[in-house]
Design a protein around this motif. Sequence first.
Motif, PDB file in Angstrom:
ATOM      1  N   ILE A   1       2.610  -6.088  -4.750  1.00  0.00           N
ATOM      2  CA  ILE A   1       4.005  -5.198  -4.265  1.00  0.00           C
ATOM      3  C   ILE A   1       5.201  -6.283  -4.830  1.00  0.00           C
ATOM      4  N   ARG A   2       6.643  -5.591  -5.320  1.00  0.00           N
ATOM      5  CA  ARG A   2       7.438  -6.672  -5.873  1.00  0.00           C
ATOM      6  C   ARG A   2       8.369  -6.141  -4.864  1.00  0.00           C
ATOM      7  N   ILE A   3       9.410  -6.574  -4.484  1.00  0.00           N
ATOM      8  CA  ILE A   3      10.629  -6.768  -3.781  1.00  0.00           C
ATOM      9  C   ILE A   3      11.505  -7.490  -4.106  1.00  0.00           C
ATOM     10  N   THR A   4      13.089  -7.086  -4.281  1.00  0.00           N
ATOM     11  CA  THR A   4      14.198  -7.695  -4.976  1.00  0.00           C
ATOM     12  C   THR A   4      15.063  -7.315  -3.815  1.00  0.00           C
ATOM     13  N   ALA A   5      15.480  -9.014  -3.502  1.00  0.00           N
ATOM     14  CA  ALA A   5      16.555  -9.062  -1.943  1.00  0.00           C
ATOM     15  C   ALA A   5      17.709  -9.162  -3.069  1.00  0.00           C
ATOM     16  N   LYS A   6      18.740  -8.676  -2.703  1.00  0.00           N
ATOM     17  CA  LYS A   6      20.514  -9.016  -2.113  1.00  0.00           C
ATOM     18  C   LYS A   6      21.056  -8.625  -1.390  1.00  0.00           C
ATOM     19  N   LYS A   7      22.343  -9.110  -1.327  1.00  0.00           N
ATOM     20  CA  LYS A   7      23.398  -9.253  -0.727  1.00  0.00           C
ATOM     21  C   LYS A   7      23.395  -7.412  -0.825  1.00  0.00           C
ATOM     22  N   PHE A   8      23.644  -6.354   0.656  1.00  0.00           N
ATOM     23  CA  PHE A   8      22.691  -6.770   1.223  1.00  0.00           C
ATOM     24  C   PHE A   8      21.328  -6.181   1.884  1.00  0.00           C
ATOM     25  N   GLU A   9      20.240  -5.979   0.542  1.00  0.00           N
ATOM     26  CA  GLU A   9      19.320  -5.253   1.416  1.00  0.00           C
ATOM     27  C   GLU A   9      18.531  -5.732   0.367  1.00  0.00           C
ATOM     28  N   PHE A  10      17.511  -5.477   0.612  1.00  0.00           N
ATOM     29  CA  PHE A  10      16.151  -5.439  -0.066  1.00  0.00           C
ATOM     30  C   PHE A  10      15.312  -3.769  -1.298  1.00  0.00           C
ATOM     31  N   ALA A  11      14.834  -4.050  -2.074  1.00  0.00           N
ATOM     32  CA  ALA A  11      14.512  -3.041  -3.136  1.00  0.00           C
ATOM     33  C   ALA A  11      13.153  -3.141  -3.026  1.00  0.00           C
ATOM     34  N   PRO A  12      11.948  -2.461  -2.461  1.00  0.00           N
ATOM     35  CA  PRO A  12      12.690  -0.778  -1.668  1.00  0.00           C
ATOM     36  C   PRO A  12      13.193  -1.418  -0.374  1.00  0.00           C
ATOM     37  N   GLY A  13      13.633  -0.363  -0.330  1.00  0.00           N
ATOM     38  CA  GLY A  13      13.391  -1.143   1.330  1.00  0.00           C
ATOM     39  C   GLY A  13      12.796  -0.159   2.423  1.00  0.00           C
ATOM     40  N   GLU A  14      11.835   0.430   1.866  1.00  0.00           N
ATOM     41  CA  GLU A  14      10.421   1.192   2.298  1.00  0.00           C
ATOM     42  C   GLU A  14       9.295   0.860   1.739  1.00  0.00           C
ATOM     43  N   VAL A  15       8.114  -0.181   2.325  1.00  0.00           N
ATOM     44  CA  VAL A  15       7.482  -0.524   1.774  1.00  0.00           C
ATOM     45  C   VAL A  15       6.133  -0.050   2.059  1.00  0.00           C
ATOM     46  N   THR A  16       4.745   1.306   1.248  1.00  0.00           N
ATOM     47  CA  THR A  16       3.931   1.813   2.588  1.00  0.00           C
ATOM     48  C   THR A  16       2.341   0.978   2.077  1.00  0.00           C
ATOM     49  N   VAL A  17       1.843   0.760   2.686  1.00  0.00           N
ATOM     50  CA  VAL A  17       0.601  -0.288   2.555  1.00  0.00           C
ATOM     51  C   VAL A  17      -0.356   0.397   3.425  1.00  0.00           C
ATOM     52  N   ARG A  18      -1.688   0.263   3.171  1.00  0.00           N
ATOM     53  CA  ARG A  18      -3.417   0.892   3.913  1.00  0.00           C
ATOM     54  C   ARG A  18      -3.649  -0.646   4.661  1.00  0.00           C
ATOM     55  N   LYS A  19      -3.795  -0.557   6.193  1.00  0.00           N
ATOM     56  CA  LYS A  19      -4.683  -1.199   6.718  1.00  0.00           C
ATOM     57  C   LYS A  19      -6.093  -1.521   6.000  1.00  0.00           C
ATOM     58  N   GLY A  20      -6.300  -2.497   5.905  1.00  0.00           N
ATOM     59  CA  GLY A  20      -7.447  -2.784   5.746  1.00  0.00           C
ATOM     60  C   GLY A  20      -7.101  -3.836   4.503  1.00  0.00           C
ATOM     61  N   GLU A  21      -6.189  -2.961   3.409  1.00  0.00           N
ATOM     62  CA  GLU A  21      -6.012  -3.150   2.600  1.00  0.00           C
ATOM     63  C   GLU A  21      -5.344  -4.638   2.255  1.00  0.00           C
ATOM     64  N   PRO A  22      -5.143  -6.081   1.696  1.00  0.00           N
ATOM     65  CA  PRO A  22      -4.660  -6.932   1.348  1.00  0.00           C
ATOM     66  C   PRO A  22      -3.661  -6.799   0.189  1.00  0.00           C
ATOM     67  N   VAL A  23      -2.667  -7.289   0.824  1.00  0.00           N
ATOM     68  CA  VAL A  23      -1.599  -7.280  -0.590  1.00  0.00           C
ATOM     69  C   VAL A  23      -1.030  -8.704  -0.517  1.00  0.00           C
ATOM     70  N   VAL A  24      -0.108  -8.838  -1.908  1.00  0.00           N
ATOM     71  CA  VAL A  24       0.776 -10.168  -1.767  1.00  0.00           C
ATOM     72  C   VAL A  24       2.002  -9.435  -2.244  1.00  0.00           C
ATOM     73  N   LEU A  25       2.721  -9.869  -1.742  1.00  0.00           N
ATOM     74  CA  LEU A  25       4.069  -9.703  -1.769  1.00  0.00           C
ATOM     75  C   LEU A  25       4.628 -10.649  -2.549  1.00  0.00           C
ATOM     76  N   GLU A  26       5.735  -9.874  -3.672  1.00  0.00           N
ATOM     77  CA  GLU A  26       6.689 -10.853  -4.648  1.00  0.00           C
ATOM     78  C   GLU A  26       8.037 -11.087  -4.509  1.00  0.00           C
ATOM     79  N   LEU A  27       8.454 -12.179  -4.553  1.00  0.00           N
ATOM     80  CA  LEU A  27       9.896 -11.360  -3.897  1.00  0.00           C
ATOM     81  C   LEU A  27      10.736 -12.504  -4.440  1.00  0.00           C
TER      82      LEU A  27
END
Length: 121
Positions: free
Chosen positions: A34-60
């Motif tokens: 899951i790719r998330i971009t940070a900039k003044k003053f927000e994260f995009a996307p601002g809402e991330v949906t994942v599943r319980k038990g599913e391994p995730v890697v956030l790339e920021l």
Amino acid sequence: MKRTIILLMALTAALGTVTLPSAPRAGSATERVIRITAKKFEFAPGEVTVRKGEPVVLELTSEDRTHGFNLPDFGVRTEVKPGMVSRVHFTPDKAGKFNFACDVFCGSGHEDMSGTLVVTE
Ligand SMILES: [Cu+2]
């Protein structure tokens, strides 16, 4: 005696077939990226949906300056610097809505720099 040798050979062959298929470790192949971009003053996307038990890697990544990414409910915390990809790995073990936020002061508006992680069952 001959029987013992045949048994040993059979055992060796059996063990050999057990150990072989597991040779190349899948590793990150099963993780959802899951790719998330940070900039003044927000994260995009601002809402991330994942599943319980599913391994995730956030790339920021950051588009401007150093920010922080803090998701305390899952013990996830990293700095996000421009020109770099920060990776955090975790497996959500509980469902619900959890807040993540920037925890490196980045200017007036920093207090509102947050987002939501939605974990579904
Ligand atoms: Cu900030």
